[in-house]
Design an enzyme around this catalytic site. Structure first.
Site, mmCIF file in Angstrom:
data_model
loop_
_atom_site.group_PDB
_atom_site.id
_atom_site.type_symbol
_atom_site.label_atom_id
_atom_site.label_comp_id
_atom_site.label_asym_id
_atom_site.label_seq_id
_atom_site.Cartn_x
_atom_site.Cartn_y
_atom_site.Cartn_z
ATOM 1 N N ARG A 101 11.084 -4.513 6.793
ATOM 2 C CA ARG A 101 11.932 -4.631 5.651
ATOM 3 C C ARG A 101 13.464 -4.579 6.112
ATOM 4 O O ARG A 101 13.967 -3.833 7.028
ATOM 5 C CB ARG A 101 11.733 -3.114 5.019
ATOM 6 C CG ARG A 101 12.377 -2.947 3.577
ATOM 7 C CD ARG A 101 11.800 -1.823 2.791
ATOM 8 N NE ARG A 101 12.567 -1.358 1.734
ATOM 9 C CZ ARG A 101 13.084 -0.267 1.781
ATOM 10 N NH1 ARG A 101 13.600 0.351 2.640
ATOM 11 N NH2 ARG A 101 13.519 0.137 0.457
ATOM 12 N N ALA A 107 2.949 1.848 3.298
ATOM 13 C CA ALA A 107 4.143 1.021 3.006
ATOM 14 C C ALA A 107 5.263 1.664 2.367
ATOM 15 O O ALA A 107 6.342 1.699 2.702
ATOM 16 C CB ALA A 107 3.848 -0.398 2.615
ATOM 17 N N HIS A 146 5.937 6.460 -2.468
ATOM 18 C CA HIS A 146 7.453 6.827 -2.548
ATOM 19 C C HIS A 146 7.423 8.295 -3.002
ATOM 20 O O HIS A 146 8.147 9.128 -2.541
ATOM 21 C CB HIS A 146 7.962 6.162 -3.710
ATOM 22 C CG HIS A 146 8.001 4.666 -3.627
ATOM 23 N ND1 HIS A 146 8.178 3.833 -4.756
ATOM 24 C CD2 HIS A 146 8.249 3.868 -2.576
ATOM 25 C CE1 HIS A 146 8.231 2.692 -4.381
ATOM 26 N NE2 HIS A 146 8.148 2.431 -3.332
ATOM 27 N N CYS A 202 0.697 -1.157 0.052
ATOM 28 C CA CYS A 202 -0.028 -0.085 -0.017
ATOM 29 C C CYS A 202 0.732 1.229 -0.144
ATOM 30 O O CYS A 202 2.151 1.110 0.290
ATOM 31 C CB CYS A 202 -0.937 -0.246 1.276
ATOM 32 S SG CYS A 202 -0.166 0.170 2.769
HETATM 33 FE FE1 CFM Z 1 13.053 0.541 -5.445
HETATM 34 FE FE2 CFM Z 1 12.635 -1.820 -5.582
HETATM 35 FE FE3 CFM Z 1 11.157 -0.264 -4.044
HETATM 36 FE FE4 CFM Z 1 13.628 -0.719 -3.442
HETATM 37 FE FE5 CFM Z 1 12.745 -2.927 -1.669
HETATM 38 FE FE6 CFM Z 1 11.817 -3.885 -4.042
HETATM 39 FE FE7 CFM Z 1 10.229 -2.114 -2.678
HETATM 40 MO MO1 CFM Z 1 10.810 -4.606 -1.801
HETATM 41 S S1 CFM Z 1 14.371 -1.213 -5.333
HETATM 42 S S2 CFM Z 1 12.567 0.992 -3.607
HETATM 43 S S3 CFM Z 1 14.370 -1.712 -1.631
HETATM 44 S S4 CFM Z 1 11.357 -0.268 -6.166
HETATM 45 S S5 CFM Z 1 12.850 -4.836 -2.703
HETATM 46 S S6 CFM Z 1 12.318 -3.869 -6.242
HETATM 47 S S7 CFM Z 1 9.621 -3.818 -3.643
HETATM 48 S S8 CFM Z 1 10.775 -2.490 -0.615
HETATM 49 S S9 CFM Z 1 9.250 -0.354 -2.931
#
Ligand code: CFM
Length: 546
Positions: free
Chosen positions: A99, A68, A199, A65
């Site tokens: 994480r 997260a 993000h 989500c």
């Molecule tokens: Fe970038 Fe990723 Fe992500 Fe990531 Fe991660 Fe991920 Fe993630 Mo899991 S590199 S920041 S450190 S998009 S492994 S492939 S899914 S937490 S949001």
């Protein structure tokens, strides 16, 4: 094992796609069809893939989500900000150390709040009468207990539904506390179609409230920012080791092993390097617009990719001392990497992999598999956007829908006092003529073979079907997929948490990965599993699509 191997290449990609869609009601099948692409591997001619769109309710998605993505992914790895989850306790608890981002708090006086779980623990009465007062009290309590330099507040779904004004509370408390920066994130879980929205919300607020807060000059040569590296399993430690060895100064990592001061000092760097394009490309753009710092895409996953990225950084600074030092470091590190690669190669060559991870790793890790002679049959992201598949050229053509319009785009202008182009336009042109590409990312598609399947937002049903049909030697995804895949008799490697292994970045990371994958794809244990299709062989080569 022999019977399993035989099944490879007996399916045409179009048949596999039809098989994946066959069970769906027509409307769902039409939607999913746009998210399943048979790769043409022709640059710029690849048809577009549908991405960053809502998951059909009822489908068991691999996504997370928005909360997260904001609280866990971007702010999770920063040790000296107190992160308060405003909401029911479950949200805070679930995002508490789940994480595997690591931090080094060994320096004397280093603050580290990462091991704590701060939450307002909203109850029924807070939902009915509002939770702002409780939030105010929680901020005060955190301040009185820890005296942190910053407190961040994260909204969960109910907060948005009842309309608590967390920004007003944050503003009031910032003024009241005076020596503590307090800011809030409207990152309700439902805000976007996935964690990707989180993000963006996180980075906007960090840019607005923290970046540029420290104007002191920083020591060191060749100053860079490392954007989109989250120190999972110690990846960031390994990258920092290599950068240091080369004499490159890392001003700020967004956000692996980071501190408040790193974000605040980011404008002091002379180059931004972007690892995970998905989660952070907008920060790279904003740093350029506001402060004049150019950015390049790098990748420290894979030994060759690491060497290439270091050379790119050296080429940018164009200083012979750095260029030579980078070559020395590569020459020093590579023999050990090569020795392990040569050792595993005879056992891994020709083996196959599938990767369905997040928004960047499904691409980056194909490098490591290629170094082992392994082929990627199918890959996809959970929540990436079209530019992560097709390259940044498609950005101007991206459709803004109701969900993406929901996420704030902040307008950034050149900072009157602090904007200074790091290179003259002639210097930039010269670099570009020599093949240097700024603000550039080609995405996953051009790196994959013709006929491979690229699938966005893969779900549990399709994952099992794919494994059943193509029988890869290893399947890479996350914890939710781990055991359903292993029950099918295929080893499953977690590429989010690394199954408690790692680091896998840089030179030492490549060595770890080669050894780990060698063990996985060559373990005999998988041969003893009885998968359903082994008992019902009509699903194998004899199948004909009508
Ligand atoms: Fe970038 Fe990723 Fe992500 Fe990531 Fe991660 Fe991920 Fe993630 Mo899991 S590199 S920041 S450190 S998009 S492994 S492939 S899914 S937490 S949001």
């Amino acid at each position: 094992m022999a019977t399993l191997k035989k099944k490879l290449v007996q399916w045409e990609p179009t048949d596999i796609k039809e098989e994946l869609l066959k069970k769906y009601p027509p409307k769902v099948a039409r939607k999913r069809a746009k998210q399943i692409l048979i790769n043409e591997a022709q640059e710029n001619e690849t048809p577009e893939i549908s991405a960053n769109v809502r998951t059909v309710p009822g489908i068991i998605t691999m996504r997370g989500c928005t909360y997260a993505g904001c609280k866990g992914v971007i702010l999770g790895p920063t040790r000296d900000i107190v992160n308060i989850t405003h909401g029911p306790i479950g949200c805070g608890f679930y995002s508490w150390l789940t994480r595997r981002n690591q931090t080094d708090a060994s320096a004397e006086g280093a603050e580290n709040y990462m091991t704590y779980c701060f939450s307002t623990d909203m109850q029924d009465e807070d939902i009915i009468f509002g939770g702002e007062k409780k939030l105010e009290k929680a901020i005060q309590e955190a301040y009185d207990t820890f005296h942190p330099k910053a407190i961040a507040v994260f909204a969960t779904c109910p907060v948005g539904l009842i309309g608590d004004d967390i920004h007003a509370v944050a503003k009031k408390m910032k003024e009241k506390l005076a020596d503590c920066n307090v800011f809030a994130f409207s990152c309700e879980g439902y805000k976007g179609v996935s964690q990707s929205a989180g993000h963006h919300i996180a980075n906007n607020q960090i840019f607005r409230h923290v970046v540029g807060e420290n104007d002191e000059e920083k020591d060191g040569e060749y100053k860079i920012n490392l954007l989109g590296e989250y120190n999972i399993g110690g990846d960031g430690f390994e990258i920092d080791r290599i950068l240091k060895k080369c004499g490159i100064t890392n001003i700020a990592t967004f956000s692996g092993n980071s501190t408040y001061d790193q974000f605040a000092s980011a404008p002091k760097a002379d180059l931004s390097t972007v690892m995970c394009h998905r989660s952070i490309n907008y920060v790279a753009d904003m740093l350029e617009t506001k402060y004049g710092i150019p950015w390049i895409k790098v990748n420290f996953i894979g030994a060759e990719a690491t060497a290439k990225s270091l050379r790119k950084i050296a080429q940018y600074f164009g200083d012979k001392k750095l260029i030579d030092r980078v070559e020395e470091v590569i020459a020093e590190e590579m023999p050990e990497v090569k020795a392990v690669a040569e050792d595993v190669y005879p056992r891994t060559e020709g083996k196959t992999a599938m990767l369905f991870v997040g928004g960047s790793r499904a691409h980056h890790y194909q490098e490591l598999f290629a170094e082992m002679g392994m082929k990627t049959l199918s890959a996809g992201y959970e929540f990436a956007h079209r530019d992560d598949y097709e390259g940044r050229e498609v950005i101007p053509t991206l459709r803004v829908d109701a969900d993406s319009r929901n996420i704030e785009e902040i307008e950034v202008e050149a900072d009157e006092a602090r904007y200074s182009p790091r290179k003259s336009s002639e210097e930039m042109e010269k670099l570009e003529e020599a093949g240097f590409k700024f603000k550039h990312y080609d995405g996953m598609i051009p790196d994959m073979d013709k006929g491979t399947l690229i699938i966005d937002d893969l779900n549990q049903y399709e994952a099992e079907k794919l494994v059943e049909i193509l029988k890869p030697d290893v399947f890479c995804a996350g914890i939710k997929e781990k055991f359903s895949i292993q029950k099918l008799g295929v080893p499953m490697k977690q590429l989010h948490s690394y199954d408690s292994g790692g680091p896998y970045a840089g030179f030492k990371g490549a060595i770890n990965f080669y050894k780990e994958i060698d063990r996985l794809v060559n373990s005999r244990i998988w041969g003893y599993m009885k998968a359903p299709w082994q008992e019902t062989p009509e699903l194998s080569a004899t199948y004909v699509w009508e």
